[in-house]
Write an enzyme that holds these catalytic residues in place. Structure first.
Site, PDB file in Angstrom:
ATOM      1  N   MET A   5      -1.034   1.190  -6.816  1.00  0.00           N
ATOM      2  CA  MET A   5      -1.608  -0.296  -6.591  1.00  0.00           C
ATOM      3  C   MET A   5      -2.550  -0.380  -7.496  1.00  0.00           C
ATOM      4  O   MET A   5      -3.531  -1.892  -7.461  1.00  0.00           O
ATOM      5  CB  MET A   5      -1.960  -0.638  -5.105  1.00  0.00           C
ATOM      6  CG  MET A   5      -0.546  -0.411  -4.312  1.00  0.00           C
ATOM      7  SD  MET A   5      -0.572  -1.229  -2.916  1.00  0.00           S
ATOM      8  CE  MET A   5      -2.222  -1.102  -2.031  1.00  0.00           C
ATOM      9  N   HIS A  16      -8.909   5.687  -9.721  1.00  0.00           N
ATOM     10  CA  HIS A  16      -9.750   6.543  -9.361  1.00  0.00           C
ATOM     11  C   HIS A  16      -9.694   8.086  -9.615  1.00  0.00           C
ATOM     12  O   HIS A  16      -8.460   8.326 -10.018  1.00  0.00           O
ATOM     13  CB  HIS A  16     -10.711   6.304  -7.929  1.00  0.00           C
ATOM     14  CG  HIS A  16      -9.652   6.403  -6.902  1.00  0.00           C
ATOM     15  ND1 HIS A  16      -8.956   7.400  -6.563  1.00  0.00           N
ATOM     16  CD2 HIS A  16      -9.066   5.499  -6.028  1.00  0.00           C
ATOM     17  CE1 HIS A  16      -8.265   7.334  -5.489  1.00  0.00           C
ATOM     18  NE2 HIS A  16      -8.259   5.838  -5.261  1.00  0.00           N
ATOM     19  N   HIS A  24      -6.218   9.204  -8.227  1.00  0.00           N
ATOM     20  CA  HIS A  24      -4.957   8.739  -9.231  1.00  0.00           C
ATOM     21  C   HIS A  24      -4.849   9.493 -10.238  1.00  0.00           C
ATOM     22  O   HIS A  24      -3.711  10.002 -10.675  1.00  0.00           O
ATOM     23  CB  HIS A  24      -4.915   7.492  -9.449  1.00  0.00           C
ATOM     24  CG  HIS A  24      -5.408   6.383  -8.185  1.00  0.00           C
ATOM     25  ND1 HIS A  24      -6.325   5.447  -8.097  1.00  0.00           N
ATOM     26  CD2 HIS A  24      -4.156   5.871  -7.374  1.00  0.00           C
ATOM     27  CE1 HIS A  24      -6.093   4.798  -7.068  1.00  0.00           C
ATOM     28  NE2 HIS A  24      -4.790   4.945  -6.542  1.00  0.00           N
ATOM     29  N   VAL A  63      -8.043  13.825  -3.354  1.00  0.00           N
ATOM     30  CA  VAL A  63      -9.493  14.236  -3.907  1.00  0.00           C
ATOM     31  C   VAL A  63     -10.434  13.372  -3.051  1.00  0.00           C
ATOM     32  O   VAL A  63     -10.508  12.367  -2.669  1.00  0.00           O
ATOM     33  CB  VAL A  63      -9.175  13.682  -5.489  1.00  0.00           C
ATOM     34  CG1 VAL A  63     -10.452  13.723  -5.907  1.00  0.00           C
ATOM     35  CG2 VAL A  63      -8.032  14.511  -6.115  1.00  0.00           C
ATOM     36  N   LEU A 109     -11.363   9.724  -1.652  1.00  0.00           N
ATOM     37  CA  LEU A 109     -11.351   8.585  -2.765  1.00  0.00           C
ATOM     38  C   LEU A 109     -10.328   7.580  -2.199  1.00  0.00           C
ATOM     39  O   LEU A 109      -9.338   7.693  -1.964  1.00  0.00           O
ATOM     40  CB  LEU A 109     -11.220   9.131  -3.925  1.00  0.00           C
ATOM     41  CG  LEU A 109     -12.132  10.038  -4.489  1.00  0.00           C
ATOM     42  CD1 LEU A 109     -12.081  10.369  -5.850  1.00  0.00           C
ATOM     43  CD2 LEU A 109     -13.721   9.362  -4.337  1.00  0.00           C
ATOM     44  N   SER A 114      -9.134   3.176  -3.017  1.00  0.00           N
ATOM     45  CA  SER A 114      -9.633   1.831  -3.743  1.00  0.00           C
ATOM     46  C   SER A 114     -10.341   1.065  -2.583  1.00  0.00           C
ATOM     47  O   SER A 114     -11.422   0.332  -3.181  1.00  0.00           O
ATOM     48  CB  SER A 114      -8.556   1.031  -4.107  1.00  0.00           C
ATOM     49  OG  SER A 114      -7.835   1.881  -5.112  1.00  0.00           O
TER      50      SER A 114
HETATM   51  N1  LIG Z   1      -8.012  10.291  -2.669  1.00  0.00           N
HETATM   52  C1  LIG Z   1      -6.960  10.676  -3.178  1.00  0.00           C
HETATM   53  N2  LIG Z   1      -6.245  11.959  -3.636  1.00  0.00           N
HETATM   54  C2  LIG Z   1      -5.154  11.958  -4.043  1.00  0.00           C
HETATM   55  N3  LIG Z   1      -4.300  11.138  -4.301  1.00  0.00           N
HETATM   56  C3  LIG Z   1      -4.734   9.771  -3.830  1.00  0.00           C
HETATM   57  C4  LIG Z   1      -6.009   9.498  -3.273  1.00  0.00           C
HETATM   58  N4  LIG Z   1      -6.038   8.102  -3.165  1.00  0.00           N
HETATM   59  C5  LIG Z   1      -5.051   7.386  -3.258  1.00  0.00           C
HETATM   60  N5  LIG Z   1      -3.843   8.433  -3.724  1.00  0.00           N
HETATM   61  C6  LIG Z   1      -2.386   8.526  -4.122  1.00  0.00           C
HETATM   62  O1  LIG Z   1      -2.403   7.497  -5.055  1.00  0.00           O
HETATM   63  C7  LIG Z   1      -1.277   6.960  -5.077  1.00  0.00           C
HETATM   64  C8  LIG Z   1      -1.170   5.404  -5.015  1.00  0.00           C
HETATM   65  O2  LIG Z   1      -2.161   4.945  -4.107  1.00  0.00           O
HETATM   66  P1  LIG Z   1      -3.071   3.567  -4.010  1.00  0.00           P
HETATM   67  O3  LIG Z   1      -2.803   2.756  -5.313  1.00  0.00           O
HETATM   68  O4  LIG Z   1      -2.651   2.743  -2.794  1.00  0.00           O
HETATM   69  O5  LIG Z   1      -4.544   4.116  -3.949  1.00  0.00           O
HETATM   70  P2  LIG Z   1      -5.599   3.962  -2.917  1.00  0.00           P
HETATM   71  O6  LIG Z   1      -6.879   4.386  -3.460  1.00  0.00           O
HETATM   72  O7  LIG Z   1      -5.310   4.934  -1.738  1.00  0.00           O
HETATM   73  O8  LIG Z   1      -5.768   2.622  -2.277  1.00  0.00           O
HETATM   74  P3  LIG Z   1      -5.792   2.281  -0.859  1.00  0.00           P
HETATM   75  O9  LIG Z   1      -7.297   1.592  -0.924  1.00  0.00           O
HETATM   76  O10 LIG Z   1      -4.809   0.965  -1.038  1.00  0.00           O
HETATM   77  O11 LIG Z   1      -5.654   3.272   0.063  1.00  0.00           O
HETATM   78  C9  LIG Z   1      -0.643   7.035  -3.474  1.00  0.00           C
HETATM   79  O12 LIG Z   1       0.108   8.148  -3.659  1.00  0.00           O
HETATM   80  C10 LIG Z   1      -1.855   7.438  -2.965  1.00  0.00           C
HETATM   81  O13 LIG Z   1      -1.662   8.710  -1.883  1.00  0.00           O
HETATM   82  C1  LIG Z   2       3.341   3.850  -3.143  1.00  0.00           C
HETATM   83  C2  LIG Z   2       2.686   2.543  -3.475  1.00  0.00           C
HETATM   84  C3  LIG Z   2       2.583   2.365  -5.020  1.00  0.00           C
HETATM   85  C4  LIG Z   2       3.848   1.379  -3.152  1.00  0.00           C
HETATM   86  O1  LIG Z   2       3.573   0.103  -3.245  1.00  0.00           O
HETATM   87  C5  LIG Z   2       1.635   2.326  -2.586  1.00  0.00           C
HETATM   88  O2  LIG Z   2       1.849   2.421  -1.251  1.00  0.00           O
HETATM   89  C6  LIG Z   2       0.476   3.041  -2.771  1.00  0.00           C
HETATM   90  O3  LIG Z   2       0.019   2.872  -3.825  1.00  0.00           O
HETATM   91  O4  LIG Z   2       0.348   4.167  -2.116  1.00  0.00           O
HETATM   92  N1  BAL Z   3      -2.368   3.310  -0.326  1.00  0.00           N
HETATM   93  C1  BAL Z   3      -1.256   2.838   0.772  1.00  0.00           C
HETATM   94  C2  BAL Z   3      -1.096   1.367   0.279  1.00  0.00           C
HETATM   95  C3  BAL Z   3      -1.663   0.441   1.171  1.00  0.00           C
HETATM   96  O1  BAL Z   3      -2.615   0.682   1.836  1.00  0.00           O
HETATM   97  O2  BAL Z   3      -0.924  -0.660   1.333  1.00  0.00           O
END
Ligand SMILES: Nc1ncnc2c1ncn2[C@@H]1O[C@H](COP(=O)(O)OP(=O)(O)OP(=O)(O)O)[C@@H](O)[C@H]1O
Ligand SMILES: CC(C)(CO)[C@@H](O)C(=O)[O-]
Ligand code: BAL
Length: 286
Positions: A30, A34, A37, A178, A186, A188
């Site tokens: 999304m 960081h 990702h 991570v 980590l 967003s």
């Molecule tokens: N700290 C992390 N370590 C490893 N993978 C991560 C981490 N944070 C997010 N991801 C992975 O990155 C992919 C995209 O996640 P997303 O863009 O929702 O990031 P997010 O930082 O988790 O955002 P949110 O604030 O929505 O939780 C998903 O597969 C998620 O599990």
């Molecule tokens: C897998 C995904 C990109 C689907 O919108 C979201 O749930 C996320 O960022 O984890």
């Molecule tokens: N990382 C999962 C996406 C969500 O919170 O909607």
């Protein structure tokens, strides 16, 4: 790295990579990228010849009072991070490209069992939105493998089940969470925290580690461990959403006989909701 906004351009670029005999890896996100990702993209670049990432803030997976509108959009910085991590193609569709016929009549994908409880209970409709958009993205990209973070542990279980049940020929790889130096996973959404909230946030992972240590030492009164941890969260200013010990493969509530466990939590600080988890195997030394 090429950035495309339409399914047509995406398919053309992937078809060209396929014609060159390349293996395709896919990392859906999304945005507001960081180091978590970046680790997924780096893993994708190790495992395949052509790495596709997507950035799409999917309205279908947000509840009406959630943070869809304020979710951070940082495309230029994201593009730089993706290039550095080894991404070849970025797909950034808008809502009309993903849902050209609107979202109301959109065919939905629903994954029973692993979607229920935990985030599925706190965020009604969330996993249907995730399963639907991930199915669409998989059909658009048609990757050989796709990489997801274990930070979203229940989401990973939902996607593994979806791919199995719908016979999608895609290998799903889960990557470790991570963390910041102080243990905070980590995310967003960490960007929503003020300085004081950010200082106390590592309590979440600390209590997960303490619970895991106690279980490894023989404690099986999970309810007691949960109550103690939730007290620590409350003392730090968090309002607990859920904190549960589950069997790590099925995600059903853990029994005292289970060996592969995961402790999962969600908690609010102010209006920010954070999630984290810790998976461990009692037969493997920690
Ligand atoms: N700290 C992390 N370590 C490893 N993978 C991560 C981490 N944070 C997010 N991801 C992975 O990155 C992919 C995209 O996640 P997303 O863009 O929702 O990031 P997010 O930082 O988790 O955002 P949110 O604030 O929505 O939780 C998903 O597969 C998620 O599990
Ligand atoms: C897998 C995904 C990109 C689907 O919108 C979201 O749930 C996320 O960022 O984890
Ligand atoms: N990382 C999962 C996406 C969500 O919170 O909607």
């Amino acid at each position: 790295m090429n950035t495309v906004k339409s399914v047509r351009e995406l398919r053309a670029a992937v078809a060209q990579a396929r014609a060159e005999g390349k293996q395709i890896a896919f990392v859906p996100t999304m945005g507001n990228l960081h180091a978590g990702h970046a680790a997924l993209v780096e893993k994708a670049a190790q495992r395949a010849d052509f790495v596709v990432a997507s950035i799409f803030v999917n309205p279908l997976q947000f509840g009406p009072s959630e943070d869809l509108d304020k979710y951070p959009r940082t495309l230029l910085a994201d593009q730089e991070k993706l290039v550095e991590a080894g991404c070849h193609l970025l797909f950034t569709p808008d809502v009309e490209e993903m849902y050209p016929h609107g979202m109301d009549g959109q065919t939905r994908v629903s994954v029973p069992g692993v979607s229920e409880g935990l985030c599925g209970a706190s965020r009604p409709g969330h996993f249907e939105g995730v399963a639907t958009v991930v199915s669409k993205l998989f059909n658009m990209v048609q990757p050989d493998l796709a990489i997801f973070g274990q930070k979203d542990f229940q989401q990973l279980a939902v996607i593994r089940t979806l791919v199995r049940d719908l016979n999608m020929p895609i290998q799903i790889i889960g990557e470790p969470t991570v963390r910041a130096d102080d243990g905070l996973a980590l995310s967003s959404r960490n960007g929503y925290l003020n300085t004081a909230q950010r200082e106390v946030a590592p309590v979440l992972y600390r209590t997960l580690q303490e619970m895991a240590t106690a279980i490894r030492a023989g404690e099986r009164d999970y309810a007691k461990l949960v109550a103690v941890a939730q007290q620590q969260h409350s003392a730090a200013g968090f309002s607990p959403d859920y904190l549960e010990v589950r069997e790590a493969n099925s995600l059903r509530p853990a029994t005292s006989d289970d060996r592969r466990l995961v402790i999962l939590l969600a908690a609010f600080i102010g209006s920010t909701r954070l999630i984290d988890n810790l998976a461990f195997d009692l037969d493997t030394p920690g």
